[in-house]
Every structure is written in structure tokens, then in C-alpha cells.
Design an enzyme around this catalytic site. Sequence first.
Site, PDB file in Angstrom:
ATOM      1  N   HIS A  64     -13.048  62.414 -18.942  1.00 59.00           N
ATOM      2  CA  HIS A  64     -12.848  63.802 -19.370  1.00 59.00           C
ATOM      3  C   HIS A  64     -11.616  63.997 -20.256  1.00 59.00           C
ATOM      4  CE1 HIS A  64     -16.026  64.885 -16.633  1.00 59.00           C
ATOM      5  NE2 HIS A  64     -15.358  64.407 -15.620  1.00 59.00           N
ATOM      6  N   TYR A  94      -5.026  62.193 -19.213  1.00 61.38           N
ATOM      7  CA  TYR A  94      -4.027  61.134 -19.304  1.00 61.38           C
ATOM      8  C   TYR A  94      -3.211  61.133 -18.028  1.00 61.38           C
ATOM      9  CZ  TYR A  94       0.078  58.464 -20.642  1.00 61.38           C
ATOM     10  OH  TYR A  94       1.086  57.546 -20.679  1.00 61.38           O
ATOM     11  N   ASN A 103      -9.102  65.181  -6.438  1.00 65.21           N
ATOM     12  CA  ASN A 103      -9.939  65.663  -7.531  1.00 65.21           C
ATOM     13  C   ASN A 103      -9.039  65.835  -8.758  1.00 65.21           C
ATOM     14  OD1 ASN A 103     -12.515  67.134  -8.544  1.00 65.21           O
ATOM     15  ND2 ASN A 103     -10.803  68.405  -9.165  1.00 65.21           N
ATOM     16  N   ALA A 121     -10.978  67.943 -15.443  1.00 58.86           N
ATOM     17  CA  ALA A 121     -11.067  67.558 -16.848  1.00 58.86           C
ATOM     18  C   ALA A 121      -9.842  68.053 -17.612  1.00 58.86           C
ATOM     19  CB  ALA A 121     -12.327  68.144 -17.469  1.00 58.86           C
ATOM     20  N   ASN A 154       4.862  62.553 -19.099  1.00 59.58           N
ATOM     21  CA  ASN A 154       5.799  61.656 -18.447  1.00 59.58           C
ATOM     22  C   ASN A 154       6.980  61.214 -19.306  1.00 59.58           C
ATOM     23  OD1 ASN A 154       3.827  60.161 -19.950  1.00 59.58           O
ATOM     24  ND2 ASN A 154       4.531  58.300 -18.958  1.00 59.58           N
ATOM     25  N   TYR A 155       7.031  61.596 -20.556  1.00 61.71           N
ATOM     26  CA  TYR A 155       8.106  61.138 -21.443  1.00 61.71           C
ATOM     27  C   TYR A 155       8.875  62.336 -21.971  1.00 61.71           C
ATOM     28  CZ  TYR A 155      10.442  58.566 -25.196  1.00 61.71           C
ATOM     29  OH  TYR A 155      11.379  58.001 -26.027  1.00 61.71           O
ATOM     30  N   ALA A 201      -6.587  76.092 -12.693  1.00 65.68           N
ATOM     31  CA  ALA A 201      -6.896  75.646 -14.051  1.00 65.68           C
ATOM     32  C   ALA A 201      -5.821  76.113 -15.020  1.00 65.68           C
ATOM     33  CB  ALA A 201      -8.257  76.180 -14.486  1.00 65.68           C
TER      34      ALA A 201
END
Length: 89
Positions: free
Chosen positions: A3, A6, A17, A20, A26-27, A63
Site C-alpha cells: 500500500h 514506509y 494493523n 495504507a 525517521n530522519y 486516519a
Amino acid sequence: MGHFGYAGDATIGARVNVGAGMITCNYDGKAKHRTVVEDDAFIGCDTMLVAPVTVGEGSITGAGAVVTKDIPPARLAVGVPATIKRNLK
């Protein structure tokens, strides 16, 4: 992880769960940081997890949430930035 999501530098627990479009940010331009999603969490579609951050066991993100702070276990977090809306216990 499908989906178009990353999950870099992340630890994902059991029975999680992953909606999508979920991504781990993370940077920060200088260093990479870890994201932890504990067991039985539900990550809503298009959620951004801005590391370093932990989503506690059994927690839910709505969401489109942008999670910039740790979410304790069994909590519902929604919004931009995400805030805790209720205890799920």
C-alpha cells in the site's frame, strides 16, 4: 509492507494493523531515529509516525494522524498533531 507505505528503522509488534500510506518519518536531517509500534496496535491510513516515537500496545491512531509524541498503551490518538482522545480500557 504494501500500500505504498514506509517503515524505516521501525520495530512493528505482533498483530499490528498498518493502514495504507502509513510512514515513519525517521530522519531529521542529521540522524535517523527509531519508531516502535507495540503489539495489537492499529495504525490508521495515512498516519505519519515522526520518530523517535512509540505507539503503545493496543493503541489506535486515526486516519491522517501525525504522531509526534509517544502514545501510551490502549489509547486513541487523532489529529494533526495527534492528541490522545480517550483511554480504550
